[in-house]
Scaffold this motif. Structure first.
Motif, PDB file in Angstrom:
ATOM      1  N   SER A 170      -8.589   5.409   0.319  1.00  0.00           N
ATOM      2  CA  SER A 170      -7.624   5.071  -0.737  1.00  0.00           C
ATOM      3  C   SER A 170      -7.464   3.558  -0.878  1.00  0.00           C
ATOM      4  O   SER A 170      -6.693   3.097  -1.722  1.00  0.00           O
ATOM      5  N   GLY A 171      -8.134   2.772  -0.055  1.00  0.00           N
ATOM      6  CA  GLY A 171      -8.113   1.320  -0.210  1.00  0.00           C
ATOM      7  C   GLY A 171      -7.343   0.558   0.856  1.00  0.00           C
ATOM      8  O   GLY A 171      -7.174  -0.650   0.748  1.00  0.00           O
ATOM      9  N   VAL A 172      -6.883   1.249   1.887  1.00  0.00           N
ATOM     10  CA  VAL A 172      -6.205   0.548   2.984  1.00  0.00           C
ATOM     11  C   VAL A 172      -7.285   0.072   3.964  1.00  0.00           C
ATOM     12  O   VAL A 172      -8.143   0.864   4.376  1.00  0.00           O
ATOM     13  N   ALA A 173      -7.264  -1.219   4.302  1.00  0.00           N
ATOM     14  CA  ALA A 173      -8.284  -1.770   5.213  1.00  0.00           C
ATOM     15  C   ALA A 173      -8.266  -1.010   6.537  1.00  0.00           C
ATOM     16  O   ALA A 173      -7.192  -0.689   7.052  1.00  0.00           O
ATOM     17  N   SER A 174      -9.446  -0.729   7.085  1.00  0.00           N
ATOM     18  CA  SER A 174      -9.481   0.099   8.306  1.00  0.00           C
ATOM     19  C   SER A 174      -8.701  -0.517   9.460  1.00  0.00           C
ATOM     20  O   SER A 174      -8.145   0.210  10.278  1.00  0.00           O
ATOM     21  N   ASP A 175      -8.608  -1.849   9.501  1.00  0.00           N
ATOM     22  CA  ASP A 175      -7.772  -2.512  10.514  1.00  0.00           C
ATOM     23  C   ASP A 175      -6.310  -2.116  10.394  1.00  0.00           C
ATOM     24  O   ASP A 175      -5.534  -2.298  11.330  1.00  0.00           O
ATOM     25  N   HIS A 176      -5.926  -1.642   9.223  1.00  0.00           N
ATOM     26  CA  HIS A 176      -4.522  -1.319   8.973  1.00  0.00           C
ATOM     27  C   HIS A 176      -4.260   0.187   8.933  1.00  0.00           C
ATOM     28  O   HIS A 176      -3.209   0.626   8.493  1.00  0.00           O
ATOM     29  N   VAL A 177      -5.259   0.943   9.379  1.00  0.00           N
ATOM     30  CA  VAL A 177      -5.071   2.392   9.553  1.00  0.00           C
ATOM     31  C   VAL A 177      -5.173   2.668  11.050  1.00  0.00           C
ATOM     32  O   VAL A 177      -6.227   2.461  11.652  1.00  0.00           O
TER      33      VAL A 177
END
Ligand code: OAD
Ligand code: ZN
Length: 246
Positions: free
Chosen positions: A108-115
């Protein structure tokens, strides 16, 4: 209404931490675990020690995963994922804590570092010995050729989806980051989780104890409704749809 109150709380908040479970992905065609028809109503979980000890358990585990491949490959982010991605882009959400393994927050566009994936990711595989990553295609090809789940080409230990099974150690870095986020947010929104699996289910409570407002969005009652500031017992796509923005 609940959605209006949620809107007010989102508008007032400066640092929102969403915490998601399987219920956010059911509208994407991925079944949850404990609803009627859910994964654990059809199959018994294979605990980690059984996966390690038993070649049959490994084969069964991979057969289940391959049977789900079309579902995972076809799944697109739903309204819940898109609403959270909008809040992330608006700078209101520093990161998303998820129990999900479907990669849809990243999609959905959330950077993987922020998931922050507490239970790992099922879109690739890892060796349980040395951690070497493998694409699922590679595992499938080896499985088809050899008729059995493959071992690591580096260290010969079993290869498993990059997910956390019952009895498997939680990822340390993810646990630390989820703790820090839960302790330093002003709004914590638990979405689509029955909140029965620990230690993950400890984060909503931790956020509440650290002074955040706690909102729970889930069709069915959860274990922690009694400590929440707002409970929205309604469909996630309909509840979060109004927050899908740019
Ligand atoms: P569960 O299946 O336990 O809970 C999902 C919740 O989402 C249920 O309470 C449903 O009522 C609700 N739900 C489903 N679709 C919904 C919708 N469209 N709108 C609103 N609510 C909806 O799944 P989790 O809580 O994510 O871990 O499960 C936690 C962990 O148990 C998983 O990460 C997995 C599993 O075993 C491991 O295997 C380690
Ligand atoms: Zn290895």
């Amino acid at each position: 209404s609940g959605v209006e109150r949620l809107g007010d709380m989102i508008a007032e908040a400066k640092r929102i931490v969403p915490f998601t479970g399987a219920g956010i992905s059911t509208e994407c065609g991925i079944p949850d675990f404990r609803s009627p028809g859910g994964i654990w109503t059809r199959n018994r979980p294979i605990p980690f020690d059984e996966f390690v000890a038993s070649p049959e358990a490994r084969d069964e585990s991979w057969r289940r995963r391959f049977a789900m491949e079309e579902v995972f490959a076809a799944a697109k982010p739903g309204r819940g994922h898109r609403a959270l991605a909008s809040l992330y882009r608006a700078g209101k959400v520093p990161a998303i804590i998820t129990q999900n393994i479907d990669n849809l927050h990243q999609a959905s566009g959330v950077a993987s570092d922020h998931v922050i994936e507490l239970h790992g990711n099922t879109t690739y595989a890892r060796c349980i010995g040395c951690g070497q990553a493998y694409p699922l295609d590679w595992v499938k090809r080896r499985f088809d050729e050899e008729g059995a789940a493959p071992n690591c080409t580096v260290c010969d230990e079993p290869v498993k989806t990059a997910t956390i099974s019952f009895g498997q150690t939680m990822p340390e870095d993810e646990m630390q980051r989820a703790t820090a986020l839960s302790q330093a947010c002003d709004l914590f929104i638990a979405i689509g989780s029955s909140l029965v699996v620990w230690p993950a289910a400890g984060f909503p409570m931790m956020a509440k104890e650290s002074g955040a407002r706690l909102v729970i969005v889930n069709r069915e009652p959860t274990e922690q409704d009694d400590i929440a500031d707002l409970v929205i017992r309604h469909d996630i796509g309909e509840t979060l749809g109004p927050f899908v923005g740019n």
